[in-house]
Design a protein around this motif. Sequence first.
Motif, PDB file in Angstrom:
ATOM      1  N   ARG A   8       0.832  -1.207   0.000  1.00  0.00           N
ATOM      2  CA  ARG A   8       0.000   0.000   0.000  1.00  0.00           C
ATOM      3  C   ARG A   8       0.861   1.250   0.000  1.00  0.00           C
ATOM      4  O   ARG A   8       0.654   2.172  -0.788  1.00  0.00           O
ATOM      5  CB  ARG A   8      -0.942   0.011   1.213  1.00  0.00           C
ATOM      6  CG  ARG A   8      -1.832   1.263   1.274  1.00  0.00           C
ATOM      7  CD  ARG A   8      -2.570   1.387   2.599  1.00  0.00           C
ATOM      8  NE  ARG A   8      -1.682   1.398   3.753  1.00  0.00           N
ATOM      9  CZ  ARG A   8      -0.945   2.438   4.140  1.00  0.00           C
ATOM     10  NH1 ARG A   8      -0.976   3.576   3.469  1.00  0.00           N
ATOM     11  NH2 ARG A   8      -0.177   2.358   5.209  1.00  0.00           N
ATOM     12  N   GLU A  12       1.045   4.174  -2.933  1.00  0.00           N
ATOM     13  CA  GLU A  12       0.700   5.560  -2.618  1.00  0.00           C
ATOM     14  C   GLU A  12       1.900   6.498  -2.792  1.00  0.00           C
ATOM     15  O   GLU A  12       1.731   7.654  -3.195  1.00  0.00           O
ATOM     16  CB  GLU A  12       0.105   5.648  -1.217  1.00  0.00           C
ATOM     17  CG  GLU A  12      -1.273   4.999  -1.145  1.00  0.00           C
ATOM     18  CD  GLU A  12      -1.886   4.989   0.240  1.00  0.00           C
ATOM     19  OE1 GLU A  12      -1.210   5.361   1.222  1.00  0.00           O
ATOM     20  OE2 GLU A  12      -3.076   4.607   0.346  1.00  0.00           O
ATOM     21  N   THR A  19      -4.954   6.553  -3.277  1.00  0.00           N
ATOM     22  CA  THR A  19      -5.251   5.774  -2.081  1.00  0.00           C
ATOM     23  C   THR A  19      -5.325   4.321  -2.512  1.00  0.00           C
ATOM     24  O   THR A  19      -5.818   4.007  -3.598  1.00  0.00           O
ATOM     25  CB  THR A  19      -6.586   6.192  -1.426  1.00  0.00           C
ATOM     26  OG1 THR A  19      -7.639   6.055  -2.374  1.00  0.00           O
ATOM     27  CG2 THR A  19      -6.528   7.619  -0.917  1.00  0.00           C
TER      28      THR A  19
END
Length: 75
Positions: A8, A12, A19
């Motif tokens: 993640r 990002e 997101t």
Amino acid sequence: MPSTDEIRQRIEAALPGATAEVEDWTGGGDHLKATVVAPQFEGLSRIAQHRLVYDIFGDEIGGPIHALSLKTSTP
């Protein structure tokens, strides 16, 4: 093998303003599902959107990250 949180964070960081939500599909850490919302996807085909994400990981796809299923969209 990168964690879902690391995946993640990398998405990002590579796509400012994006997101990402990342799930471990099998519990083994190598089959992942990511939902990514990014302004960079505007005007791109779904294939091009997915390529932007896959390019973040390069040779890790098919290696430590055996499978990465993507759902992409614009904000």
